[in-house]
Design a protein around this motif. Structure first.
Motif: not given
Lengths: 310, 252
Positions: A161-163, A166, A169, A249, A252, B44, B47-48, B55, B59, B251-252
């Protein structure tokens, strides 16, 4: 018109007859066959060579110009243009390869995320108590899913999920860079938008028939099917996979609820995300097959160095 | 050729300096405005950080989607069971009258609340979506006391930035920033679909943060700590999730 047809890449220009490089290893044997310029060691870029004859040691080239007209010319009559513009600009090459890396990272991590719950639903919510739209018959990485298999796969969801996010993006930033550059530089207009005359079912059918018969392309510019495919990947499938990804999300969704509701719900977004990813994977596979069929080395060289031929 | 090289060198140099100082300014601003998540330093983390910062800007005041009653998932979904240890069992046998929610840290009046007290405060019911990172989800009506109400009662100090919350199950703890802690939909939930919150769903008390994934909604909450620094908790990554390899912000 004539100049447009002649994009020359002159490797060796002999002083006297302005003769061009001979076909590697084969000499300049006359040929009656219609051959594509590329097979002549890269002497031509856009014109189709109909015939090459040898006269007094200097080659005489016969070209097809446009659809029907053709001209014969001795080498001396050829305009002395010297460089061929790069097949792929630096921007295309850089964004292409970074996006390629992103695609495979997203693919692998996406599969990892998927196997923690290989069931798909339609609507807002879905879980093991809900009838799935369909199941993928593979074991899962979580014991919460009844898969019918007696074992649970190792769980790799965390780093995946992290990768995944990232990389998403990076892919989105590359996409924005590429699209804004493509609009600004005229790349889309020049190289990807089909010509007006090509926008008919007849032209489309002809292009399909040509593909089906594995006929080599007329020129090095993209053909109709290629253009339509690239355009739909860039402007339909990539935006759709980003949209459906964002629609999953919860944060979002709180800002743009319509992004989720028009898709039919959060689980629908997940299901569409899966199918669009499959479409993109099919595109990549066909893309690779086409590269192999049209000359792997040349195509790779063109996308790495920008040069079409050695 | 020489000229061009020098010009290129100067341009590159200026661009690099501008880029580096731009990043430094962005970092400073991001820190000031609380846009850097506690797990920004992990592999990572870049990206986080982008996700969290983007967000947070987007948000801050948005409300999670709420649904009509007809959308409630039937049958109710239960993921996992309650703790099996002696302490929990004894509390359960006593009908949870001895259950306490302790609130400490950067607050003016540290306190411990019983479930009866929490239920006596103004409540909020909301039909929201709970999605697990695995991919499944369900919609249910959650009833509880807004976390902001409890925080008001204890008097959060102005410098506070996060609320850390702990489950009776010691392996499970998490934290949220003040934007989520003070959000009207963030509740300490004790009711589900009109009844008591079932044990399988986190009863008697569960943190419900509807704008984040399921794993931020820690079950069996017994303690809240208000803080300005997450470094002091666990490995300093903000919650048990990054320690297990999962993002702090969900929150993704």
């Amino acid at each position: 018109m004539q100049n447009r047809a002649f994009y020359w890449r002159i490797r060796k220009q002999r002083k006297a007859g302005r003769c061009f490089e001979k076909r590697k290893g084969r000499g300049c044997a006359p040929t009656g066959k219609k051959e594509h310029a590329r097979s002549f060691g890269g002497a031509l870029d856009t014109a189709t060579v109909l015939r090459v004859s040898s006269k007094d040691g200097a080659n005489c080239y016969h070209f097809l110009v446009g659809d029907s007209a053709w001209i014969s010319t001795s080498a001396s009559a050829i305009p002395a243009a010297t460089t061929v513009p790069a097949r792929h600009s630096a921007m295309v090459r850089v964004t292409h390869w970074i996006t390629t890396l992103c695609f495979f990272a997203l693919l692998v991590t996406g599969v990892e995320i998927l196997i923690s719950h290989p069931r798909f639903y339609w609507g807002e919510a879905g879980n093991v108590n809900t009838t799935p739209l369909f199941k993928i018959p593979i074991p899962a990485s979580r014991s919460t899913v009844p898969t019918g298999y007696g074992y649970v796969l190792p769980d790799q969801n965390g780093w995946s999920r992290y990768l995944h996010f990232q990389t998403a993006w990076l892919a989105v930033l590359m996409g924005l860079l590429y699209v804004s550059w493509g609009v600004f530089s005229g790349h889309f207009r020049k190289n990807l938008l089909p010509a007006g005359a090509d926008l008919s079912w007849r032209a489309f059918a002809a292009a399909v028939a040509k593909h089906a018969r594995f006929k080599p392309p007329d020129s090095s510019s993209y053909n109709l099917l290629q253009r339509l495919t690239y355009l739909s990947v860039i402007f339909v499938f990539f935006p759709l996979v980003i949209w459906t990804g964002l629609a999953m999300s919860p944060a979002i969704a709180s800002v743009f609820p319509a992004m989720v509701s028009v898709l039919g719900g959060q689980q629908s977004a997940r299901t569409i995300h899966f199918f669009v990813s499959v479409v993109l994977l099919l595109f990549v596979l066909v893309h690779i097959v086409m590269i192999c069929l049209t000359g792997f080395k040349n195509r790779m060289r063109a996308m790495i160095t920008g040069r079409d031929h050695e | 050729m020489n000229k061009l090289t020098r010009r290129k060198l100067i341009t590159t140099g200026i661009a690099a300096t501008a880029g580096a100082s731009g990043l430094a300014v962005a970092d400073r601003l991001a820190r000031n405005y609380g846009l850097i998540p506690p797990d920004s330093g992990v592999l990572y983390g870049a990206g986080e950080t982008l996700t969290y910062a983007a967000q947070r800007i987007l948000t801050n005041h948005s409300l999670a989607r709420e649904f009509p009653r007809s959308e409630i998932s039937k049958p109710p979904f239960v993921n996992g069971g309650p703790p099996t240890d002696e302490v929990f069992r004894r509390l359960q046998e006593g009908g949870f009258v001895d259950w306490r929610l302790a609130v400490d840290g950067m607050v003016a009046r540290p306190a411990a609340f019983s479930l009866a007290e929490l239920k006596s405060y103004p409540s909020r019911s909301q039909i929201t979506h709970l999605a697990c990172e695995e991919g499944w989800s369900y919609i249910a009506e959650w009833t509880g006391v807004p976390l902001s109400h409890v925080l008001d009662l204890v008097g959060v100090l102005p410098k506070a930035r996060y609320v850390v919350y702990f489950s009776i199950d010691r392996d499970w703890w998490d934290s949220i920033d003040m934007a989520d802690a003070l959000h009207p939909q963030t509740v300490l939930a004790y009711g589900l679909n009109g009844g008591e919150l079932p044990l399988g769903n986190g009863g008697p008390l569960r943190m419900r943060v509807p704008r984040q994934l399921g794993y931020k909604n820690v079950k069996y909450i017994t303690r809240l700590t208000v803080t300005d620094d997450l470094k002091r908790f666990g490995k300093g990554l903000g919650s048990a999730s990054p320690e297990a390899g999962y993002a702090w912000y969900a929150g993704i």
